[in-house]
Design a protein around this motif. Sequence first.
Motif, PDB file in Angstrom:
ATOM      1  N   VAL A  28      37.478  18.250   2.641  1.00 47.19           N
ATOM      2  CA  VAL A  28      36.591  17.172   3.466  1.00 47.19           C
ATOM      3  C   VAL A  28      37.402  15.994   2.667  1.00 47.19           C
ATOM      4  O   VAL A  28      37.013  15.552   1.468  1.00 47.19           O
ATOM      5  CB  VAL A  28      35.048  17.146   3.136  1.00 47.19           C
ATOM      6  N   LEU A  29      38.216  15.169   3.526  1.00 47.86           N
ATOM      7  CA  LEU A  29      38.348  13.780   2.996  1.00 47.86           C
ATOM      8  C   LEU A  29      37.635  12.941   2.770  1.00 47.86           C
ATOM      9  O   LEU A  29      36.763  12.613   3.648  1.00 47.86           O
ATOM     10  CB  LEU A  29      39.601  13.344   4.207  1.00 47.86           C
ATOM     11  N   ALA A  30      37.598  12.243   1.625  1.00 38.33           N
ATOM     12  CA  ALA A  30      36.858  11.333   1.040  1.00 38.33           C
ATOM     13  C   ALA A  30      37.552   9.840   0.413  1.00 38.33           C
ATOM     14  O   ALA A  30      38.256  10.089  -0.283  1.00 38.33           O
ATOM     15  CB  ALA A  30      35.965  11.826   0.069  1.00 38.33           C
ATOM     16  N   SER A  31      37.695   8.957   1.328  1.00 36.84           N
ATOM     17  CA  SER A  31      38.427   7.800   0.953  1.00 36.84           C
ATOM     18  C   SER A  31      37.849   7.118  -0.194  1.00 36.84           C
ATOM     19  O   SER A  31      37.043   6.739  -0.223  1.00 36.84           O
ATOM     20  CB  SER A  31      38.293   6.594   1.924  1.00 36.84           C
ATOM     21  N   THR A  32      38.597   6.962  -1.276  1.00 37.44           N
ATOM     22  CA  THR A  32      38.325   6.284  -2.443  1.00 37.44           C
ATOM     23  C   THR A  32      38.288   4.837  -2.334  1.00 37.44           C
ATOM     24  O   THR A  32      37.722   4.148  -3.250  1.00 37.44           O
ATOM     25  CB  THR A  32      39.300   6.732  -3.584  1.00 37.44           C
ATOM     26  N   LYS A  33      38.943   4.509  -1.092  1.00 32.59           N
ATOM     27  CA  LYS A  33      39.084   2.628  -1.094  1.00 32.59           C
ATOM     28  C   LYS A  33      37.519   2.227  -0.177  1.00 32.59           C
ATOM     29  O   LYS A  33      36.999   1.599  -0.655  1.00 32.59           O
ATOM     30  CB  LYS A  33      40.303   2.522  -0.071  1.00 32.59           C
ATOM     31  N   GLY A  50      30.574   8.090  -6.802  1.00 33.47           N
ATOM     32  CA  GLY A  50      31.478   7.618  -5.524  1.00 33.47           C
ATOM     33  C   GLY A  50      32.926   7.936  -5.707  1.00 33.47           C
ATOM     34  O   GLY A  50      34.013   7.326  -5.275  1.00 33.47           O
ATOM     35  N   TYR A  51      33.286   8.980  -6.848  1.00 37.69           N
ATOM     36  CA  TYR A  51      34.617   9.614  -6.978  1.00 37.69           C
ATOM     37  C   TYR A  51      34.714  10.850  -6.718  1.00 37.69           C
ATOM     38  O   TYR A  51      33.570  11.667  -6.737  1.00 37.69           O
ATOM     39  CB  TYR A  51      35.230   9.129  -8.027  1.00 37.69           C
ATOM     40  N   THR A 114      43.402  -0.015 -11.833  1.00 37.15           N
ATOM     41  CA  THR A 114      42.295  -0.820 -11.704  1.00 37.15           C
ATOM     42  C   THR A 114      42.600  -2.126 -11.327  1.00 37.15           C
ATOM     43  O   THR A 114      43.207  -2.980 -12.180  1.00 37.15           O
ATOM     44  CB  THR A 114      41.333  -0.812 -12.910  1.00 37.15           C
ATOM     45  N   PRO A 115      42.315  -2.599 -10.353  1.00 38.22           N
ATOM     46  CA  PRO A 115      42.646  -4.211  -9.982  1.00 38.22           C
ATOM     47  C   PRO A 115      41.842  -5.116 -10.765  1.00 38.22           C
ATOM     48  O   PRO A 115      40.627  -4.890 -11.095  1.00 38.22           O
ATOM     49  CB  PRO A 115      41.940  -4.360  -8.365  1.00 38.22           C
ATOM     50  N   GLY A 116      42.493  -6.171 -11.231  1.00 42.16           N
ATOM     51  CA  GLY A 116      41.874  -7.079 -12.086  1.00 42.16           C
ATOM     52  C   GLY A 116      42.108  -6.874 -13.495  1.00 42.16           C
ATOM     53  O   GLY A 116      41.869  -7.625 -14.322  1.00 42.16           O
TER      54      GLY A 116
END
Length: 202
Positions: A28-33, A50-51, A114-116
Amino acid sequence: MKLYYSPGACSLSPHIVLHEAGLAYTPVLASTKSHKLQDGTDFYTINPLGYVPVLELDDGTRLREGPAIVQYLADLAPQKNLAPAHGTLARYRLQEWLNFIATEVHKGFAPLFTPGTPEDFKPVVRERLLARLQWVDGQLAGKSYLMGEQFSVADAYLFTVTGWPQYVGLDVSGLTHIAAFRERVAARPAVQAALKAEGLIK
């Protein structure tokens, strides 16, 4: 069983183990975005953290955290020898490797993804991460796999995380034992099947 995954993420590790163990499952594909499934389901209702990965058993029970999931899967197919027997020192060696990969390597990549994250901090992160990988490289000298000549679930996890340096500007060109290990693991039919299932190779 269902495996919630995102292509190339740490969920590739249990994805490989499912194929190695020859167990039936539904990916089952779960988008991390977007944190959505393809049918629009909010992934936070599956895993509040959420991961990926999440393994959902046939009775609806869900198991989180890759190192726990891969050991569970290995124990469902003991004849495949993907994990040493419970209670043996070898099993604790496997757990030692899984913990090291999770905390010292996998999480070591996190600031780079990680952005930021401040740019002036990234060289420090890369230096520490490279030092850990250099140690692993030395441990692989003269061995086919982390535990010796027998492929284990720890190898699936190490293969997964050592695929990430190219995405974060980490130069691992000098790590020849890891490079040879990656070639060896990538050639395994189950690994090829998992990579294809995630669309990472054709």
